[in-house]
Design a protein around this motif. Sequence first.
Motif, PDB file in Angstrom:
ATOM      1  N   PRO A 194     -10.807  18.207  32.823  1.00 35.23           N
ATOM      2  CA  PRO A 194     -10.401  19.553  32.409  1.00 35.23           C
ATOM      3  C   PRO A 194     -11.005  19.915  31.053  1.00 35.23           C
ATOM      4  O   PRO A 194     -11.145  19.076  30.168  1.00 35.23           O
ATOM      5  CB  PRO A 194      -8.874  19.452  32.327  1.00 35.23           C
ATOM      6  CG  PRO A 194      -8.522  18.273  33.167  1.00 35.23           C
ATOM      7  CD  PRO A 194      -9.661  17.319  33.053  1.00 35.23           C
ATOM      8  N   ASP A 195     -11.375  21.185  30.925  1.00 38.80           N
ATOM      9  CA  ASP A 195     -11.916  21.697  29.669  1.00 38.80           C
ATOM     10  C   ASP A 195     -10.759  21.990  28.727  1.00 38.80           C
ATOM     11  O   ASP A 195     -10.021  22.965  28.911  1.00 38.80           O
ATOM     12  CB  ASP A 195     -12.732  22.960  29.949  1.00 38.80           C
ATOM     13  CG  ASP A 195     -13.473  23.471  28.723  1.00 38.80           C
ATOM     14  OD1 ASP A 195     -13.171  23.008  27.612  1.00 38.80           O
ATOM     15  OD2 ASP A 195     -14.361  24.324  28.878  1.00 38.80           O
ATOM     16  N   SER A 196     -10.581  21.132  27.719  1.00 38.47           N
ATOM     17  CA  SER A 196      -9.418  21.237  26.830  1.00 38.47           C
ATOM     18  C   SER A 196      -9.473  22.447  25.916  1.00 38.47           C
ATOM     19  O   SER A 196      -8.504  22.722  25.195  1.00 38.47           O
ATOM     20  CB  SER A 196      -9.304  19.962  25.985  1.00 38.47           C
ATOM     21  OG  SER A 196     -10.473  19.768  25.203  1.00 38.47           O
ATOM     22  N   ARG A 197     -10.572  23.200  25.916  1.00 39.31           N
ATOM     23  CA  ARG A 197     -10.634  24.400  25.087  1.00 39.31           C
ATOM     24  C   ARG A 197      -9.769  25.519  25.657  1.00 39.31           C
ATOM     25  O   ARG A 197      -9.481  26.499  24.970  1.00 39.31           O
ATOM     26  CB  ARG A 197     -12.085  24.883  24.970  1.00 39.31           C
ATOM     27  CG  ARG A 197     -13.041  23.871  24.352  1.00 39.31           C
ATOM     28  CD  ARG A 197     -14.471  24.376  24.450  1.00 39.31           C
ATOM     29  NE  ARG A 197     -14.783  24.711  25.833  1.00 39.31           N
ATOM     30  CZ  ARG A 197     -15.802  25.494  26.198  1.00 39.31           C
ATOM     31  NH1 ARG A 197     -16.595  26.016  25.283  1.00 39.31           N
ATOM     32  NH2 ARG A 197     -16.029  25.747  27.475  1.00 39.31           N
ATOM     33  N   TYR A 198      -9.393  25.400  26.933  1.00 42.36           N
ATOM     34  CA  TYR A 198      -8.589  26.420  27.593  1.00 42.36           C
ATOM     35  C   TYR A 198      -7.197  25.874  27.889  1.00 42.36           C
ATOM     36  O   TYR A 198      -7.047  24.749  28.384  1.00 42.36           O
ATOM     37  CB  TYR A 198      -9.246  26.864  28.905  1.00 42.36           C
ATOM     38  CG  TYR A 198     -10.586  27.545  28.724  1.00 42.36           C
ATOM     39  CD1 TYR A 198     -10.684  28.892  28.403  1.00 42.36           C
ATOM     40  CD2 TYR A 198     -11.772  26.817  28.873  1.00 42.36           C
ATOM     41  CE1 TYR A 198     -11.910  29.508  28.235  1.00 42.36           C
ATOM     42  CE2 TYR A 198     -13.003  27.421  28.710  1.00 42.36           C
ATOM     43  CZ  TYR A 198     -13.069  28.770  28.387  1.00 42.36           C
ATOM     44  OH  TYR A 198     -14.291  29.370  28.226  1.00 42.36           O
ATOM     45  N   MET A 199      -6.181  26.658  27.609  1.00 45.74           N
ATOM     46  CA  MET A 199      -4.817  26.275  27.915  1.00 45.74           C
ATOM     47  C   MET A 199      -4.472  26.600  29.368  1.00 45.74           C
ATOM     48  O   MET A 199      -3.706  25.888  30.007  1.00 45.74           O
ATOM     49  CB  MET A 199      -3.841  26.995  26.976  1.00 45.74           C
ATOM     50  CG  MET A 199      -4.018  26.620  25.505  1.00 45.74           C
ATOM     51  SD  MET A 199      -3.677  24.875  25.205  1.00 45.74           S
ATOM     52  CE  MET A 199      -1.920  24.840  25.544  1.00 45.74           C
ATOM     53  N   ASP A 200      -5.056  27.673  29.897  1.00 45.25           N
ATOM     54  CA  ASP A 200      -4.787  28.092  31.261  1.00 45.25           C
ATOM     55  C   ASP A 200      -5.492  27.148  32.236  1.00 45.25           C
ATOM     56  O   ASP A 200      -6.709  26.971  32.175  1.00 45.25           O
ATOM     57  CB  ASP A 200      -5.284  29.529  31.465  1.00 45.25           C
ATOM     58  CG  ASP A 200      -4.913  30.082  32.836  1.00 45.25           C
ATOM     59  OD1 ASP A 200      -4.323  29.326  33.641  1.00 45.25           O
ATOM     60  OD2 ASP A 200      -5.228  31.253  33.109  1.00 45.25           O
ATOM     61  N   THR A 201      -4.744  26.541  33.139  1.00 47.57           N
ATOM     62  CA  THR A 201      -5.333  25.590  34.088  1.00 47.57           C
ATOM     63  C   THR A 201      -6.347  26.250  35.016  1.00 47.57           C
ATOM     64  O   THR A 201      -7.222  25.571  35.547  1.00 47.57           O
ATOM     65  CB  THR A 201      -4.233  24.926  34.936  1.00 47.57           C
ATOM     66  OG1 THR A 201      -3.439  25.940  35.573  1.00 47.57           O
ATOM     67  CG2 THR A 201      -3.337  24.065  34.053  1.00 47.57           C
ATOM     68  N   ASN A 202      -6.237  27.562  35.215  1.00 50.27           N
ATOM     69  CA  ASN A 202      -7.204  28.259  36.065  1.00 50.27           C
ATOM     70  C   ASN A 202      -8.591  28.327  35.437  1.00 50.27           C
ATOM     71  O   ASN A 202      -9.586  28.525  36.141  1.00 50.27           O
ATOM     72  CB  ASN A 202      -6.716  29.684  36.357  1.00 50.27           C
ATOM     73  CG  ASN A 202      -5.457  29.698  37.190  1.00 50.27           C
ATOM     74  OD1 ASN A 202      -5.263  28.837  38.048  1.00 50.27           O
ATOM     75  ND2 ASN A 202      -4.588  30.680  36.948  1.00 50.27           N
ATOM     76  N   ASN A 203      -8.656  28.167  34.114  1.00 52.34           N
ATOM     77  CA  ASN A 203      -9.937  28.253  33.421  1.00 52.34           C
ATOM     78  C   ASN A 203     -10.513  26.885  33.031  1.00 52.34           C
ATOM     79  O   ASN A 203     -11.640  26.806  32.557  1.00 52.34           O
ATOM     80  CB  ASN A 203      -9.790  29.093  32.152  1.00 52.34           C
ATOM     81  CG  ASN A 203      -9.487  30.549  32.450  1.00 52.34           C
ATOM     82  OD1 ASN A 203      -9.979  31.095  33.434  1.00 52.34           O
ATOM     83  ND2 ASN A 203      -8.663  31.173  31.625  1.00 52.34           N
ATOM     84  N   GLN A 204      -9.745  25.826  33.226  1.00 53.57           N
ATOM     85  CA  GLN A 204     -10.162  24.522  32.733  1.00 53.57           C
ATOM     86  C   GLN A 204     -11.288  23.882  33.548  1.00 53.57           C
ATOM     87  O   GLN A 204     -11.842  22.875  33.135  1.00 53.57           O
ATOM     88  CB  GLN A 204      -8.960  23.570  32.684  1.00 53.57           C
ATOM     89  CG  GLN A 204      -7.972  23.924  31.580  1.00 53.57           C
ATOM     90  CD  GLN A 204      -6.833  22.932  31.477  1.00 53.57           C
ATOM     91  OE1 GLN A 204      -6.511  22.243  32.445  1.00 53.57           O
ATOM     92  NE2 GLN A 204      -6.211  22.858  30.313  1.00 53.57           N
ATOM     93  N   PHE A 205     -11.609  24.463  34.707  1.00 54.43           N
ATOM     94  CA  PHE A 205     -12.672  23.899  35.533  1.00 54.43           C
ATOM     95  C   PHE A 205     -13.785  24.916  35.815  1.00 54.43           C
ATOM     96  O   PHE A 205     -14.679  24.650  36.616  1.00 54.43           O
ATOM     97  CB  PHE A 205     -12.100  23.376  36.859  1.00 54.43           C
ATOM     98  CG  PHE A 205     -11.153  22.221  36.677  1.00 54.43           C
ATOM     99  CD1 PHE A 205     -11.616  20.928  36.569  1.00 54.43           C
ATOM    100  CD2 PHE A 205      -9.786  22.443  36.594  1.00 54.43           C
ATOM    101  CE1 PHE A 205     -10.748  19.864  36.389  1.00 54.43           C
ATOM    102  CE2 PHE A 205      -8.906  21.387  36.415  1.00 54.43           C
ATOM    103  CZ  PHE A 205      -9.384  20.099  36.316  1.00 54.43           C
TER     104      PHE A 205
END
Length: 238
Positions: A194-205
């Motif tokens: 997961p991209d830790s720069r985003y809090m929203d799980t929909n944006n982490q990938f």
Amino acid sequence: MEDFINRIPKGIESIKILIFIGAFRFTEKTKNQLLVIASLLLNNFKPENRGLMLLQELVKEYKLPTLERSVFEDAFDGIELVSFPISCTIFDLLQTKHRGDIKVKDLVNSHKKQVRILAYLISTKQVPIKIGNMYFGIWIDNEGAYFDIAPFSDSFAVHPLQEGGCYLLLGTVEIDYHFPTIMLHKMAKMPFMPDSRYMDTNNQFKTQQLIKEDVSNTDQQPYPQEHEINLPSHRMKF
């Protein structure tokens, strides 16, 4: 950075891009710290004040808080800006630590053997044949060595490519003129962490979707076979 800003006519957005791709890593400051410094330097900065003076007045140094930043955040920055990571390899961003059962350097000793290998997709080329389409793909393993795959249309129909990224490949090795090619049977795309720069799980990938391979397609008809152009079935003598 102060010296750079004085000499180069760049605004805050351009400076931020340079920071995110690691252009100022020689300062040994984190990107978060550099962003704060750039904001301080460019706050109310007027274009007419640019240029080195005979006696350059130094900007006051502020003691900044410790702003931690992981190497993986830097890698995702690189993918968004230049389509590939700079601070680490593409394989370091995978959730799995598995790197396949074999490396490219060992393929030459695996003729006719079935192997599993983890690889990053570089490019694909479509070739029309009588039974549909054949595809050639160029890949690299995590050691940076190149190899080819040759999947037929039935393989792609069951296990389609999902654009650029890393895949786990299953196939049979064929050696031709000392160069290994894998006749593909199955493949599966490996997910990133997961991209830790985003809090929203929909944006982490979503960053993974920005990685694209080079694609070469053609609308030409398949090359004719021997019986279609009346070629002699035996070797001609001169």
